[in-house]
Design an enzyme around this catalytic site. Sequence first.
Site, PDB file in Angstrom:
ATOM      1  CG  LEU A  69      50.627   0.512 -18.954  1.00 24.04           C
ATOM      2  CD1 LEU A  69      51.098   0.992 -20.603  1.00 24.04           C
ATOM      3  CD2 LEU A  69      51.312   0.007 -18.528  1.00 24.04           C
ATOM      4  CB  ALA A 127      54.232   3.529 -16.329  1.00 24.34           C
ATOM      5  CB  CYS A 128      49.133   3.454 -12.931  1.00 25.14           C
ATOM      6  SG  CYS A 128      48.508   4.619 -12.129  1.00 25.14           S
ATOM      7  CG  PHE A 129      51.960   0.682  -9.892  1.00 24.48           C
ATOM      8  CD1 PHE A 129      52.191   0.781  -8.439  1.00 24.48           C
ATOM      9  CD2 PHE A 129      50.909   0.496 -10.321  1.00 24.48           C
ATOM     10  CE1 PHE A 129      50.678   0.150  -7.715  1.00 24.48           C
ATOM     11  CE2 PHE A 129      50.016  -0.141 -10.134  1.00 24.48           C
ATOM     12  CZ  PHE A 129      49.787   0.195  -8.526  1.00 24.48           C
ATOM     13  CE  LYS A 143      50.302   5.160  -8.064  1.00 22.85           C
ATOM     14  NZ  LYS A 143      49.352   6.101  -9.256  1.00 22.85           N
TER      15      LYS A 143
END
Length: 219
Positions: A69, A127-129, A143
């Site tokens: 996400l 969650a991607c980050f 990140k």
Amino acid sequence: METWRLLTDGPGPAAWNMAVDEALFRLAAAPVLRVYEWEAPAVSLGYFQAAALAPAGRPFVRRYTGGGLVDHAHDVTYTVAAPRGHALGQLSTGESYSLLHQAVAAALNEIGIAAELSPSCEEENAACFQRAVKFDVLHAGRKVAGAAQRRTRTGLLQQGSILLPEPAANAALRAILPAAFGKILGFTPQAGTLDPAERALAEELARERYGTDAWNRQL
């Protein structure tokens, strides 16, 4: 030195942004770099993620690529599409991911944000980050840039997101990003637009795929 078409788009609806990316991926006969913005602070889900992961009350769209996400409230987004026969498409996923993120890191360093590539993977998170995988871009150990790729027999698509510590620097990053990609990948960016076939396909995809619950809520 080869020339890549550069598309620089202002704020667009979530469905349109994803539709343009897929249209470029499907139809581009030569490499394209697209840098674009979001009309509203939407969320994008990876292709394989459940719709329930999207925050309540937030508009969301399902990407054509995988990954986690991504919240597009304050990020800088870009897309690279290339034919499979191009040198970039001949690299492995890891090699191309690393090369493209070297360009992102170079752009960040150019505007005074120290950046480096992550050497390894962190614990999985939806969650991607919230997690960095190998070759993601780090600033001060956190990140700040990630991406997801999709490959077929005909092409490569990478959708990337850059979340700066201070969003005030977004405009400077958008301005320098094309030149940084060109320097690292060895091409000259040339401003262009969607051709009629790309625009027609994007309009169809926005209407029949990315703007529908059947696509966005399929999982």
